[in-house]
Design an enzyme around this catalytic site. Sequence first.
Site, PDB file in Angstrom:
ATOM      1  CE  LYS A  22      18.057  -2.981  -3.181  1.00 20.79           C
ATOM      2  NZ  LYS A  22      17.248  -1.850  -3.655  1.00 20.79           N
ATOM      3  CG  ASN A  23      21.833  -1.639  -2.727  1.00 22.18           C
ATOM      4  OD1 ASN A  23      20.868  -1.817  -3.475  1.00 22.18           O
ATOM      5  ND2 ASN A  23      21.839  -0.712  -1.784  1.00 22.18           N
ATOM      6  CB  CYS A 116      12.968   4.979  -4.310  1.00 22.51           C
ATOM      7  SG  CYS A 116      12.946   3.436  -3.397  1.00 22.51           S
ATOM      8  NE  ARG A 121      16.674   6.542  -7.323  1.00 16.64           N
ATOM      9  CZ  ARG A 121      17.301   5.987  -6.289  1.00 16.64           C
ATOM     10  NH1 ARG A 121      18.528   5.587  -6.426  1.00 16.64           N
ATOM     11  NH2 ARG A 121      16.702   5.833  -5.134  1.00 16.64           N
ATOM     12  NE  ARG A 397      12.191  -1.174  -5.368  1.00 15.38           N
ATOM     13  CZ  ARG A 397      12.978  -0.156  -5.050  1.00 15.38           C
ATOM     14  NH1 ARG A 397      12.559   0.789  -4.255  1.00 15.38           N
ATOM     15  NH2 ARG A 397      14.189  -0.070  -5.556  1.00 15.38           N
TER      16      ARG A 397
END
Length: 419
Positions: A22-23, A116, A121, A397
């Site tokens: 995913k990343n 999340c 962040r 997710r």
Amino acid sequence: MDKLLITGNGPLQGEVAISGAKNAALPAIAACLLSAEAVHISNIPAVRDIETALQLLERMGCRVERDGTHLSVDASQITSVRAPYELVRTMRGSILLLGPLLSRFGEADVSLPGGCAIGSRPVNEHITGLERMGAEIRIEAGYIKAKSVRLRGAHIAFDVPSVTATENIMMAATLAEGSTVIENAAREPEVADLAIMLGRMGAQITGAGSNTITIEGVPHLHGATHRVPPDRIETGTFLVAAAATRGKIRVLDTNPAHLQYVLTKLEDAGAAISHGENWIQLDSQGKQPLAVNVTTAPYPAFPTDMQAQFVTLNALAEGNSTVVETIFENRFMHVAELQRMGANIELQGHTAVIQGCERLQAAPVMATDLRASASLVIAALAADGETSIDRVYHLDRGYDNIDAKLARLGALTRRVSTS
């Protein structure tokens, strides 16, 4: 809203295939905005963050075609440079649209990201880097509004090696005028993979995978074909699940080179590890794992995305251990849920002090973020009784079809709707 019911059922056994990362897929999808020609990407995982990213591109006017794990994106007819809050609020990776939109179209209007709730962040590395490249940026009503006639190459040194900031600046620099140097760049495999994809599109990038990356801007990028690498965090999650349940599994379609630190810690925990070019086998030999101390740090050290899983492993281990989180300040929310299942864990600032035990007990628990949900799944697999895990949309997710994959390894899992 779904919940997951898991009954502890002994050791996990068998083989499991790992999905695309995913990343790595999220920045690859964002990079499609840099070209007016179609880009083809394979090994795309079926996870919620990817679906959200594709909805964002379609909202902007991209033509998106998906066939299983294969994706085609045509960004030749962009009609909007706005990434709206109603989509962005569920995923932090949406910030990756900022650099490509600004670099190719000279404008971007991207909502501040969600995702999340594991701590701050900050987007300051992204904004400061783009401003050094000549962008005019302001934050207004929760949106990052950026403009530039054409970005210029610049020397950018990050205070911290942020993965998404490195990816964002690298993408923006591909179409900038002149040379861009990123110092203290993130070294994660996903960064190096994005550089490979951009190179196939005609970008000139050197140093990706090291702490200094150099990008020579070009007038335009073209279409390309790219395959997303396997998900190293999904790989690690299944390996920890096998160790926690005292099982034996072989993980297929993965890359052991991306998990050396995690594999070493699993060996320290008593597991027998063997691997080939694209597979890893873990055999716990039916034994209770041994406690291991862990401290998270940027790649190639121990990944923060594996911290929660190792907290659970240590809760089921022989001996005492500490797990230190250095990346995010609020990434121990799974601890309270594990304590409900009988885990003996004490939080001391950014450190979890853990006294291991033989078994955990089933209890109703709630997922608070993506990796916390994985830690609760592992705990449930090794607990006595049936555990109910609420808010598993966090799990969806980032994990592709995890219910079915666990079932093939012998787990007793059942998904039920609570709505």
